[in-house]
Design a protein around this motif. Structure first.
Motif, PDB file in Angstrom:
ATOM      1  N   ASP A  60       0.831  -1.100   0.384  1.00 16.03           N
ATOM      2  CA  ASP A  60       0.062   0.390  -0.043  1.00 16.03           C
ATOM      3  C   ASP A  60       0.881   1.053  -0.323  1.00 16.03           C
ATOM      4  O   ASP A  60       2.374   1.419   0.950  1.00 16.03           O
ATOM      5  N   THR A  61       0.810   2.499  -0.862  1.00 17.77           N
ATOM      6  CA  THR A  61       1.755   3.599  -0.989  1.00 17.77           C
ATOM      7  C   THR A  61       1.001   3.921   0.185  1.00 17.77           C
ATOM      8  O   THR A  61       2.139   4.944   0.844  1.00 17.77           O
ATOM      9  N   ASN A  62      -0.118   4.336   0.972  1.00 12.64           N
ATOM     10  CA  ASN A  62      -0.059   5.115   2.384  1.00 12.64           C
ATOM     11  C   ASN A  62       0.617   4.613   2.635  1.00 12.64           C
ATOM     12  O   ASN A  62       1.124   5.254   3.941  1.00 12.64           O
ATOM     13  N   THR A  63       1.032   3.341   3.114  1.00 16.23           N
ATOM     14  CA  THR A  63       2.286   3.026   4.180  1.00 16.23           C
ATOM     15  C   THR A  63       3.639   3.764   4.396  1.00 16.23           C
ATOM     16  O   THR A  63       4.324   4.236   4.501  1.00 16.23           O
ATOM     17  N   LEU A  64       3.867   3.901   2.886  1.00 13.71           N
ATOM     18  CA  LEU A  64       5.310   4.340   2.783  1.00 13.71           C
ATOM     19  C   LEU A  64       5.038   5.623   3.258  1.00 13.71           C
ATOM     20  O   LEU A  64       5.563   6.647   3.812  1.00 13.71           O
ATOM     21  N   ASN A  65       4.258   7.097   2.396  1.00 15.62           N
ATOM     22  CA  ASN A  65       4.322   7.981   2.526  1.00 15.62           C
ATOM     23  C   ASN A  65       3.848   8.280   4.175  1.00 15.62           C
ATOM     24  O   ASN A  65       4.227   8.805   4.808  1.00 15.62           O
ATOM     25  N   ALA A  66       3.085   7.714   4.639  1.00 19.13           N
ATOM     26  CA  ALA A  66       2.619   8.013   6.409  1.00 19.13           C
ATOM     27  C   ALA A  66       4.560   7.416   7.057  1.00 19.13           C
ATOM     28  O   ALA A  66       4.476   8.018   8.053  1.00 19.13           O
ATOM     29  N   ALA A  67       4.980   6.458   7.017  1.00 12.35           N
ATOM     30  CA  ALA A  67       6.140   6.223   7.380  1.00 12.35           C
ATOM     31  C   ALA A  67       7.595   7.693   7.177  1.00 12.35           C
ATOM     32  O   ALA A  67       8.093   7.528   8.615  1.00 12.35           O
ATOM     33  N   LEU A  68       7.534   8.336   5.677  1.00 15.35           N
ATOM     34  CA  LEU A  68       7.655   8.687   5.672  1.00 15.35           C
ATOM     35  C   LEU A  68       7.706   9.998   6.433  1.00 15.35           C
ATOM     36  O   LEU A  68       8.318  10.943   6.699  1.00 15.35           O
ATOM     37  N   THR A  69       6.278  10.372   6.770  1.00 17.79           N
ATOM     38  CA  THR A  69       6.317  11.340   7.438  1.00 17.79           C
ATOM     39  C   THR A  69       6.282  11.347   8.699  1.00 17.79           C
ATOM     40  O   THR A  69       6.796  12.402   9.476  1.00 17.79           O
ATOM     41  N   THR A  70       5.658  10.207   9.752  1.00 21.49           N
ATOM     42  CA  THR A  70       6.341  10.152  10.835  1.00 21.49           C
ATOM     43  C   THR A  70       7.485  10.012  11.311  1.00 21.49           C
ATOM     44  O   THR A  70       8.315  10.950  12.081  1.00 21.49           O
ATOM     45  N   VAL A  71       8.759   9.591   9.966  1.00 20.44           N
ATOM     46  CA  VAL A  71      10.266   9.901   9.931  1.00 20.44           C
ATOM     47  C   VAL A  71      10.305  11.755  10.145  1.00 20.44           C
ATOM     48  O   VAL A  71      11.204  12.428  11.026  1.00 20.44           O
ATOM     49  N   LEU A  72       9.775  12.485   9.105  1.00 15.06           N
ATOM     50  CA  LEU A  72       9.673  13.892   8.516  1.00 15.06           C
ATOM     51  C   LEU A  72       9.485  14.227  10.035  1.00 15.06           C
ATOM     52  O   LEU A  72      10.053  15.622  10.837  1.00 15.06           O
ATOM     53  N   GLY A 215      -5.817  17.163  11.228  1.00 16.36           N
ATOM     54  CA  GLY A 215      -6.950  16.995  10.705  1.00 16.36           C
ATOM     55  C   GLY A 215      -7.228  16.358   9.787  1.00 16.36           C
ATOM     56  O   GLY A 215      -7.992  16.360   8.921  1.00 16.36           O
ATOM     57  N   GLY A 216      -7.038  15.406   9.848  1.00 13.35           N
ATOM     58  CA  GLY A 216      -6.793  14.251   8.515  1.00 13.35           C
ATOM     59  C   GLY A 216      -6.415  13.740   7.241  1.00 13.35           C
ATOM     60  O   GLY A 216      -6.149  13.334   6.531  1.00 13.35           O
ATOM     61  N   ARG A 217      -5.123  15.560   7.514  1.00  9.56           N
ATOM     62  CA  ARG A 217      -4.262  15.065   6.073  1.00  9.56           C
ATOM     63  C   ARG A 217      -2.397  15.194   6.500  1.00  9.56           C
ATOM     64  O   ARG A 217      -2.213  14.815   5.869  1.00  9.56           O
ATOM     65  N   VAL A 218      -2.679  14.882   7.422  1.00 12.48           N
ATOM     66  CA  VAL A 218      -1.428  14.463   8.127  1.00 12.48           C
ATOM     67  C   VAL A 218      -1.548  13.475   8.086  1.00 12.48           C
ATOM     68  O   VAL A 218      -1.827  12.975   9.071  1.00 12.48           O
ATOM     69  N   ILE A 219      -0.978  12.740   7.716  1.00  4.24           N
ATOM     70  CA  ILE A 219      -0.969  10.510   7.999  1.00  4.24           C
ATOM     71  C   ILE A 219       0.401   9.914   8.175  1.00  4.24           C
ATOM     72  O   ILE A 219       1.346  10.161   7.995  1.00  4.24           O
ATOM     73  N   THR A 220       0.546   9.336   9.615  1.00  2.00           N
ATOM     74  CA  THR A 220       1.288   8.738   9.735  1.00  2.00           C
ATOM     75  C   THR A 220       0.735   7.219  10.315  1.00  2.00           C
ATOM     76  O   THR A 220       0.052   6.894  10.300  1.00  2.00           O
ATOM     77  N   ILE A 221       1.559   6.720  10.574  1.00  2.00           N
ATOM     78  CA  ILE A 221       1.656   4.817  11.197  1.00  2.00           C
ATOM     79  C   ILE A 221       0.909   5.470  12.362  1.00  2.00           C
ATOM     80  O   ILE A 221      -0.249   4.547  12.128  1.00  2.00           O
ATOM     81  N   THR A 222       0.973   5.846  13.153  1.00  2.00           N
ATOM     82  CA  THR A 222      -0.380   5.668  14.185  1.00  2.00           C
ATOM     83  C   THR A 222      -1.680   5.685  13.871  1.00  2.00           C
ATOM     84  O   THR A 222      -2.448   5.205  14.819  1.00  2.00           O
ATOM     85  N   ILE A 223      -1.422   6.785  12.741  1.00  2.00           N
ATOM     86  CA  ILE A 223      -2.835   7.452  12.196  1.00  2.00           C
ATOM     87  C   ILE A 223      -4.137   6.344  11.435  1.00  2.00           C
ATOM     88  O   ILE A 223      -4.909   5.527  11.710  1.00  2.00           O
ATOM     89  N   LEU A 224      -2.827   5.216  10.756  1.00  5.91           N
ATOM     90  CA  LEU A 224      -3.210   4.471  10.209  1.00  5.91           C
ATOM     91  C   LEU A 224      -3.282   3.280  10.942  1.00  5.91           C
ATOM     92  O   LEU A 224      -3.895   2.451  10.991  1.00  5.91           O
ATOM     93  N   MET A 225      -2.745   3.000  12.275  1.00 10.18           N
ATOM     94  CA  MET A 225      -2.599   1.561  12.870  1.00 10.18           C
ATOM     95  C   MET A 225      -4.097   1.555  14.177  1.00 10.18           C
ATOM     96  O   MET A 225      -4.604   0.676  14.243  1.00 10.18           O
ATOM     97  N   VAL A 226      -4.288   3.066  14.644  1.00 12.75           N
ATOM     98  CA  VAL A 226      -5.378   2.659  15.921  1.00 12.75           C
ATOM     99  C   VAL A 226      -6.747   2.191  15.647  1.00 12.75           C
ATOM    100  O   VAL A 226      -7.597   1.816  15.847  1.00 12.75           O
ATOM    101  N   PRO A 227      -7.244   3.219  14.083  1.00 13.32           N
ATOM    102  CA  PRO A 227      -8.754   2.592  13.808  1.00 13.32           C
ATOM    103  C   PRO A 227      -8.577   1.090  13.417  1.00 13.32           C
ATOM    104  O   PRO A 227      -9.312   0.312  13.265  1.00 13.32           O
ATOM    105  N   LEU A 228      -7.349   0.751  12.592  1.00  9.61           N
ATOM    106  CA  LEU A 228      -7.461  -0.807  12.920  1.00  9.61           C
ATOM    107  C   LEU A 228      -7.277  -1.325  14.112  1.00  9.61           C
ATOM    108  O   LEU A 228      -8.195  -2.634  14.250  1.00  9.61           O
ATOM    109  N   ILE A 229      -6.794  -0.789  15.534  1.00  7.75           N
ATOM    110  CA  ILE A 229      -7.428  -1.704  16.224  1.00  7.75           C
ATOM    111  C   ILE A 229      -8.151  -1.574  16.860  1.00  7.75           C
ATOM    112  O   ILE A 229      -8.703  -2.357  17.599  1.00  7.75           O
ATOM    113  N   ARG A 230      -8.996  -0.112  16.619  1.00  3.56           N
ATOM    114  CA  ARG A 230     -10.388  -0.379  17.449  1.00  3.56           C
ATOM    115  C   ARG A 230     -11.354  -1.230  16.467  1.00  3.56           C
ATOM    116  O   ARG A 230     -12.570  -1.994  16.960  1.00  3.56           O
TER     117      ARG A 230
END
Length: 271
Positions: A60-72, A215-230
């Motif tokens: 998923d391309t969103n994963t790479l983008n989220a990882a880069l955003t997290t590191v940045l 506001g849903g525009r900055v996506i990090t790994i935690t933003i992708l992960m928490v909804p999956l946990i819920r």
């Protein structure tokens, strides 16, 4: 007597490795959960292992983008917190001024006060300044929670080291910039490394801050992960948890490698 010391040493070593193993147990279970394909209750171990969850997430391309955003975000948080903490810690450790004790306590407010209370209040200001929904705005909020730890660590460093060498360099005619670069910075580098690692860890673990300010525009790994946990998508959540750990460890290893190279190959006192 020698036999007693030998057995005591073996017991201490066994106890140490047992503590390490127990501390890492959640990580092992996390890897097992991320690679298990079929794990029915009450089986102790999975019946089938597979990397299909990793393949799905990494594809998923969103994963790479989220990882880069997290590191940045982590890097920006470290830079901002250190830019604030280094001069602030020096003032708290080596200067005397009215209300110093109150300032020391005020620095710890972001830790003591519930984070959600600070976020809601600052969110309004972020909207008015146009920083809500931006990467820099989220980094500022992450810095708010990281800078108290950085100031505390570096204040202790300055108090332990003192300012005698800086005063001697000043008497010899060195400029303030030279004193900081060649005298102060090498001595407080361990504190900077510790503060940077802690600030980076705090940043990549933020969820509520990133969710509200981003506001849903900055996506990090935690933003992708928490909804999956819920949503009880535990396998995918475990994969994102592993990626979060890997991102953290690799980034911190890179920072430590840079500092080690700095100490090993650069003579900081050479004029």
């Amino acid at each position: 007597m020698l036999k007693y010391k030998s057995s005591s040493g073996k017991f201490a070593k066994i106890f140490f490795y047992l503590c390490v193993y127990l501390s890492c147990m959640p990580l092992w279970l996390l890897f097992v959960l991320a690679t298990s394909n079929f794990w029915p209750y009450p089986a102790l171990l999975p019946e089938r292992m597979s990397l299909e969850f990793f393949a799905s997430v990494l594809g998923d391309t969103n994963t790479l983008n989220a990882a880069l955003t997290t590191v940045l975000l982590g890097i920006l948080t470290v830079l901002l917190s250190l830019a604030i903490a280094i001069p602030a810690a020096k003032a708290l450790a080596q200067r005397s001024f009215w209300g110093k004790g109150f300032v020391r306590m005020l620095v710890l407010v972001p830790i003591v006060v519930p984070g959600i209370a600070l976020i809601i209040g600052i969110h309004i200001s972020m909207i008015r300044l146009g920083l809500a929904g931006t990467l820099f705005g989220v980094a500022i909020m992450h810095t708010l929670f990281a800078v108290p730890y950085s100031i505390r660590i570096l204040t202790n460093m300055y108090e332990i080291l003192g300012e005698e060498l800086e005063q001697q360099a000043k008497v010899l005619g060195a400029s303030p910039f030279f004193i900081f670069l060649r005298v102060t910075l090498p001595r407080i580098m361990p504190g900077i490394l510790a503060a940077g690692m802690l600030g980076f860890s705090i940043s990549i673990a933020q969820y509520i801050t990133t969710f509200i300010i981003g506001g849903g525009r900055v996506i990090t790994i935690t933003i992708l992960m928490v909804p999956l946990i819920r949503g009880a998508e535990t396998h995918f959540a475990a994969v994102y948890s592993v990626l979060l750990l890997a991102t953290s460890f690799l980034s911190l290893a890179l920072i430590e490698g840079i500092v080690r190279r700095y100490y090993n190959f650069k003579n900081v006192y050479q004029v």
